[in-house]
Design a protein around this motif. Structure first.
Motif, PDB file in Angstrom:
ATOM      1  N   SER A 108      -4.312   5.971  10.669  1.00  0.00           N
ATOM      2  CA  SER A 108      -4.734   4.678  10.136  1.00  0.00           C
ATOM      3  C   SER A 108      -3.500   3.838   9.825  1.00  0.00           C
ATOM      4  O   SER A 108      -2.385   4.357   9.784  1.00  0.00           O
ATOM      5  CB  SER A 108      -5.590   4.864   8.882  1.00  0.00           C
ATOM      6  N   MET A 109      -3.727   2.528   9.592  1.00  0.00           N
ATOM      7  CA  MET A 109      -2.600   1.626   9.405  1.00  0.00           C
ATOM      8  C   MET A 109      -2.313   1.368   7.930  1.00  0.00           C
ATOM      9  O   MET A 109      -3.206   1.408   7.098  1.00  0.00           O
ATOM     10  CB  MET A 109      -2.861   0.295  10.136  1.00  0.00           C
ATOM     11  N   ASP A 110      -1.053   1.026   7.649  1.00  0.00           N
ATOM     12  CA  ASP A 110      -0.582   0.854   6.274  1.00  0.00           C
ATOM     13  C   ASP A 110      -1.018  -0.487   5.658  1.00  0.00           C
ATOM     14  O   ASP A 110      -0.877  -0.696   4.465  1.00  0.00           O
ATOM     15  CB  ASP A 110       0.951   0.989   6.259  1.00  0.00           C
ATOM     16  N   LEU A 111      -1.497  -1.424   6.505  1.00  0.00           N
ATOM     17  CA  LEU A 111      -2.021  -2.693   5.986  1.00  0.00           C
ATOM     18  C   LEU A 111      -3.489  -2.805   6.401  1.00  0.00           C
ATOM     19  O   LEU A 111      -3.901  -2.244   7.426  1.00  0.00           O
ATOM     20  CB  LEU A 111      -1.250  -3.888   6.557  1.00  0.00           C
ATOM     21  N   SER A 112      -4.256  -3.542   5.611  1.00  0.00           N
ATOM     22  CA  SER A 112      -5.696  -3.663   5.901  1.00  0.00           C
ATOM     23  C   SER A 112      -5.931  -4.478   7.173  1.00  0.00           C
ATOM     24  O   SER A 112      -5.113  -5.325   7.547  1.00  0.00           O
ATOM     25  CB  SER A 112      -6.399  -4.359   4.735  1.00  0.00           C
ATOM     26  N   ASP A 113      -7.058  -4.226   7.818  1.00  0.00           N
ATOM     27  CA  ASP A 113      -7.409  -4.981   9.021  1.00  0.00           C
ATOM     28  C   ASP A 113      -7.442  -6.480   8.729  1.00  0.00           C
ATOM     29  O   ASP A 113      -7.109  -7.298   9.577  1.00  0.00           O
ATOM     30  CB  ASP A 113      -8.784  -4.536   9.543  1.00  0.00           C
ATOM     31  N   LYS A 114      -7.845  -6.807   7.513  1.00  0.00           N
ATOM     32  CA  LYS A 114      -7.972  -8.224   7.143  1.00  0.00           C
ATOM     33  C   LYS A 114      -6.606  -8.924   7.216  1.00  0.00           C
ATOM     34  O   LYS A 114      -6.510 -10.074   7.641  1.00  0.00           O
ATOM     35  CB  LYS A 114      -8.546  -8.313   5.724  1.00  0.00           C
ATOM     36  N   ILE A 115      -5.580  -8.225   6.810  1.00  0.00           N
ATOM     37  CA  ILE A 115      -4.216  -8.784   6.908  1.00  0.00           C
ATOM     38  C   ILE A 115      -3.756  -8.749   8.367  1.00  0.00           C
ATOM     39  O   ILE A 115      -3.263  -9.750   8.903  1.00  0.00           O
ATOM     40  CB  ILE A 115      -3.226  -7.979   6.029  1.00  0.00           C
ATOM     41  N   LEU A 116      -3.947  -7.608   9.005  1.00  0.00           N
ATOM     42  CA  LEU A 116      -3.451  -7.440  10.376  1.00  0.00           C
ATOM     43  C   LEU A 116      -4.003  -8.517  11.310  1.00  0.00           C
ATOM     44  O   LEU A 116      -3.288  -9.047  12.153  1.00  0.00           O
ATOM     45  CB  LEU A 116      -3.814  -6.046  10.914  1.00  0.00           C
TER      46      LEU A 116
END
Length: 581
Positions: free
Chosen positions: A426-434
């Motif tokens: 998983s990614m270290d930043l939320s999808d909303k930011i990405l």
DNA sequence: GCCGTTTTCGGCCCGACTGTTTTCAGTCG
């Protein structure tokens, strides 16, 4: 499990033993097989497991005899043929490796006459002045060996090209200023843009070789002179790098440049081609009888052979001559073809310079856009950005963009991230930011020692995230310092193709990740790539050169590299990709 | 021991420099 390294080592030693015994041709056969295996991407044990002896024989330079020996070595961990050779001359060859001027024949003589079996024996023989008394040896030979030992102990291995290049260019420039010098070119593995080099070869055109030779051997960086001839000299620098120089007349420039650029097997193939045509090729030209028929330029030389010009970076004898004959060599990406840089760090995390400073440096490099990709929160040691701080950074980027626009500078700073791929993919930043970022790079910075299966799964999961555009430095290697983490690169490339994810060629000199072989696989598969400096300071932007060189070694064209495209095309490519994911 | 759009047998790249020698073997690229 037996590694490719071990197989390479044993084959090389066999070559040396055969050389000692003056057996003709076989040593070169073993050497060639060893070289092929050291360059092999796949583990030989895997090759054997999948396809047995027949698969081994398909490795270039490996025939039935060597294939059987490899089989025996894999199956039993031993090789009778090797053991017998070692028994007949019981010397520790490995301990002598890297000692300048000490070849197999000399090692054999020293063993036979003085019973020298390893480095320790050799050193004590030198201390007792035993070698200079031997027939065929003298004071100078003993001194030379002694110096060779001293240096081999201090310096071993290869130099990262991008880090040693400033020194090489400085020397090149000083030689350009010597009277009578018309041209200076650094050839060899430097010109082929190999990621690491063992030595540098300098080619000089001049009618007056002597002042060049005299200056070269007396430069302040010289530790000692290996050879000092009329047109050719070799030195060892204090930092351990070997440098060779050769002066040729203008009419031989092309032939000499070709000869000095190599690699050896590429040269041998060309010379064999010459013989087949009834010609002879050497560093002075291509000859028909005594008449020179080509040699002034490399282009002329290849043309005479009926080949299209082969770029230096491709001269590794891995099929480029066949492609040149069929006129199938690609038009490689050029050193001035990049329009943007998709990975830039700033002082918001572990970079040394501000967003504006990095932008100005990129403008000076004639780029049209950069992406600011600071680290994310998981990388606490770099003060990685969280959701709150990255939004603050956007404001700063907008501000600098507005300023550039006001000054009528055609340059764009894009918003991005070098976002940590966590252990579970998983990614270290939320999808909303990405999803609000222009360019998202995913990168592995932790848990390097997962199993091959887990590591591959982790990266594949990241690639399947619709917001992840690029995988930064996909294998995580650091040249001379850290092995790549274990991944199934074919699987990664396959998923990159399916998801449209871009794979990066990180141009930082000790990364060059992806490396040339993998780039070639991507190009063949149709996976798009980016070449990024990974700059942490304004002084790092010129490192793009090494990324481009590596891309060229991987047969990449402008079309394969998304940051060689105009900004609009690059961005719409990423946008379309996010939709299909 | 390998390899072949000249060959499955007969070839196998080419030359500079060094050190210890009077003509060349060894090393290197």
């Amino acid at each position: 499990m037996i590694s490719n390294n071990e197989i390479t080592k044993i084959l090389k030693e066999i070559a040396e033993y055969l050389e000692m015994k003056s057996i003709p041709f076989k040593p070169r056969a073993y050497e060639k097989a060893a070289e092929a295996i050291s360059e092999l991407e796949e583990e030989v044990t895997e090759v054997y497991k999948k396809g047995g002896l027949i698969a081994l024989e398909k490795i270039p330079g490996v025939g039935i005899s060597i294939a059987e020996k490899i089989e025996e070595f894999i199956k039993t961990g031993k090789l009778k043929y090797y053991e017998q050779l070692k028994k007949s001359v019981p010397v520790d060859l490995a301990s002598f490796s890297g000692i300048e001027g000490l070849g197999p024949k000399t090692i054999f003589k020293l063993y036979k006459k003085l019973g020298i079996k390893n480095l320790k024996d050799l050193e004590s023989a030198i201390a007792k002045r035993k070698i200079e008394k031997l027939k065929g040896f003298g004071k100078k030979s003993e001194e030379k060996i002694s110096k060779g030992i001293e240096f081999a102990k201090k310096h071993s291995g290869r130099y990262v090209l991008g880090f040693i290049m400033p020194l090489i260019r400085e020397i090149e420039n000083r030689i350009k200023n010597i009277s009578g010098v018309k041209q200076v070119v650094v050839a060899g593995s430097v010109r082929r843009m190999k990621e690491t080099i063992r030595d540098a070869d300098i080619l000089v055109v001049s009618q007056k070789p002597k002042p060049v030779m005299d200056y070269f051997v007396s430069m302040p960086e010289v530790a000692y002179v290996i050879a000092h001839g009329k047109t050719k000299s070799s030195i060892k620098l204090k930092n351990g790098l070997d440098v060779d120089i050769r002066v040729v007349p203008e009419e031989s420039f092309g032939a000499a440049l070709n000869y000095f650029t190599g690699n050896r097997d590429h040269n041998v193939s060309l010379r064999e081609l010459a013989i087949k045509n009834g010609w002879k090729l050497n560093e002075y030209g291509l000859f028909k009888g005594k008449k020179i028929i080509a040699g002034k330029s490399e282009e002329e030389l290849y043309k005479k052979f009926g080949l299209t010009y082969v770029e230096p970076e491709l001269r590794e004898n891995t099929g480029e001559l066949r492609l040149a004959k069929e006129n199938k060599l690609p038009k490689l990406i050029g050193y001035k073809d990049l329009r943007g840089d998709l990975q830039i760090q700033t002082n918001w995390t572990d970079g040394a310079n501000s967003i504006e400073e990095m932008a100005c440096a990129a403008i000076a490099e004639r780029l049209e856009y950069i992406v600011i990709t600071d680290h994310t929160k998981r990388l606490a040691m770099t003060h990685g950005l969280d959701e709150k701080r990255i939004k603050e950074q956007w404001k700063e980027i907008d501000k600098v963009n507005a300023k550039l626009k006001k000054e009528k500078i055609n340059f764009t700073i894009l918003k991005g991230s070098e976002c940590d791929i966590l252990k579970d993919g998983s990614m270290d930043l939320s999808d909303k930011i990405l999803e609000q970022l222009d360019v998202v790079g995913g990168a592995v910075h932790s848990s390097f020692n997962l199993s091959k299966e887990e590591q591959t799964k982790r990266i594949m999961k990241a690639m399947k995230n619709p917001h992840v555009d690029i995988i930064f430095h996909p294998t995580g290697r650091i040249l001379n310092r850290r092995e790549p983490y274990e991944i199934d690169i074919d699987e990664i490339i396959k998923v990159a193709k399916e998801t449209g994810t871009v794979l990066e060629i990180d141009a930082y000199p000790e990364r060059l990740d992806l490396k040339d072989h993998y780039i070639k696989k991507c190009v063949e598969t149709g996976v798009k790539l980016s070449i990024d400096s990974d700059a942490h300071s304004i002084t790092h932007l010129p490192y793009l050169e090494y990324g481009i060189g590596t891309a060229r070694r991987g047969f990449a064209t402008k079309n394969d590299i998304i940051n060689a495209w105009p900004i609009d095309k690059m961005l719409s490519f990423l946008k379309d990709k996010r939709k299909i994911k």
